[in-house]
Design an enzyme around this catalytic site. Structure first.
Site, PDB file in Angstrom:
ATOM      1  CG  ASP A  15      26.135  21.441  16.200  1.00 13.81           C
ATOM      2  OD1 ASP A  15      25.009  21.712  15.888  1.00 13.81           O
ATOM      3  OD2 ASP A  15      26.870  21.988  15.118  1.00 13.81           O
ATOM      4  CB  ALA A  17      25.910  21.693  10.508  1.00 10.98           C
ATOM      5  CB  ALA A  48      25.822  34.449   6.489  1.00 15.33           C
ATOM      6  CG  MET A  52      26.567  28.288  12.867  1.00 14.80           C
ATOM      7  SD  MET A  52      24.974  28.007  11.199  1.00 14.80           S
ATOM      8  CE  MET A  52      25.710  29.057   9.777  1.00 14.80           C
ATOM      9  CE  LYS A  56      20.307  26.141  10.674  1.00 19.04           C
ATOM     10  NZ  LYS A  56      21.918  26.473  10.708  1.00 19.04           N
ATOM     11  CG  HIS A  59      21.320  32.376  11.298  1.00 20.61           C
ATOM     12  ND1 HIS A  59      22.467  31.343  11.651  1.00 20.61           N
ATOM     13  CD2 HIS A  59      21.160  33.186  10.811  1.00 20.61           C
ATOM     14  CE1 HIS A  59      23.543  31.927  11.181  1.00 20.61           C
ATOM     15  NE2 HIS A  59      22.648  32.770  10.249  1.00 20.61           N
ATOM     16  NE  ARG A 163      21.975  23.930  18.864  1.00 16.36           N
ATOM     17  CZ  ARG A 163      22.830  23.453  18.056  1.00 16.36           C
ATOM     18  NH1 ARG A 163      22.771  24.125  17.120  1.00 16.36           N
ATOM     19  NH2 ARG A 163      22.497  21.928  18.091  1.00 16.36           N
ATOM     20  CG  ASP A 189      30.135  24.551  14.608  1.00 15.60           C
ATOM     21  OD1 ASP A 189      30.021  25.257  14.059  1.00 15.60           O
ATOM     22  OD2 ASP A 189      29.087  23.455  15.327  1.00 15.60           O
TER      23      ASP A 189
END
Length: 275
Positions: A15, A17, A48, A52, A56, A59, A163, A189
């Protein structure tokens, strides 16, 4: 011809970020807060962070499905959030993200050393992200200036399903020419990223103290007493429980011993799907 189980890892898929760059995964989370605010809807940084790892648009849709956020949206806009509203928020999110991603582009300490060590073992370096291609282009450009150049990058809008579906991880393997999913490890993460690796049939390594769940800056991480680190590891492990990662490590700097252990398990006949 008989099936031959791989004896060692051939690729590592990372990944971005919270894993390779942006220690606390602040770039995407803060922009969600700002994008919603432009529509008169207040969301917290913690809210938010919840979905994650997803693409997006997905999300934002997931956030809008949260009852409390949906009610705030209704109070501000006069109706519950529709897919059209989600698209409008996403379209505002994009330029904000491209504009501000540079503020959180620092490599996580240990990244270059670990990547070099893996390449020294003949392991190819893939990568993927919940960022769309337009944002990833900026992220990759900034990373290259800092010496990070993965062999492959797959953005969330370059596959049919982001994902937690396995498409991005598998697209990396196809592009890298890997002949068996069991010869790959996914490092992430977020729980959608770990589910991505699991669904792709790969080994998975979850990060506990860098990234989204911990939400710390690198300085905060360094200053955290060992007793507090232990408590945080335990809490973050619970966040990952449903995704069932094979291994937990604090940050990417701790990855090499896990790579060695996976290679030993492969040589002994273990497969990631069996555990």
């Amino acid at each position: 011809m008989n099936y031959q189980q791989p004896q060692k890892l051939q690729a590592a898929i990372f990944d971005w970020a919270g894993t390779l760059v942006d220690f606390g995964s602040f770039a995407p989370t803060q922009i969600f807060v700002e994008a919603f605010a432009e529509f008169g809807v207040a969301i917290s940084l913690q809210e938010a962070r919840g979905p994650m790892g997803m693409g997006k648009w997905d999300h934002i849709r997931t956030l809008c499905n949260e009852a409390a956020i949906a009610e705030r949206f209704r109070a501000a806009r006069g109706h519950l959030p529709t897919d059209e509203d989600v698209t409008q928020i996403f379209e505002r999110f994009m330029p904000l993200q491209i504009e501000k991603v540079a503020l959180h582009s620092a490599l996580i300490p240990g990244t270059l050393e670990v990547i070099a060590a893996l390449r020294g073992q003949g392991i190819k370096i893939g990568s993927c992200s919940g960022y769309p291609k337009a944002v990833m282009a900026k992220v990759v450009e900034l990373a290259a200036k800092n010496g990070l150049n993965p062999d492959q990058v797959v953005a969330t809008d370059e596959v049919p399903n982001g994902r937690p579906h396995p498409a991005q991880a598998l697209a990396n393997l196809i592009a890298l020419g890997i002949n068996d999913v069991a010869a790959c490890v996914k490092v992430d993460d977020t729980w959608p990223g770990i589910l991505e690796g699991r669904s792709a049939g790969m080994w998975t390594v979850a990060l506990t103290l860098s990234g989204n769940s911990a939400g710390l800056t690198f300085d905060q991480y360094q200053a955290l007493p060992q007793s507090e680190r232990a408590k945080l590891r335990e809490r973050v492990a619970q966040d990952f429980a449903g995704a069932r990662p094979h291994y937990f490590i604090d940050t990417i700097a701790d990855l090499p011993p896990v790579i060695a252990q996976i290679n030993k398990r492969l040589a002994a006949g273990d497969m990631p799907q069996a555990s």
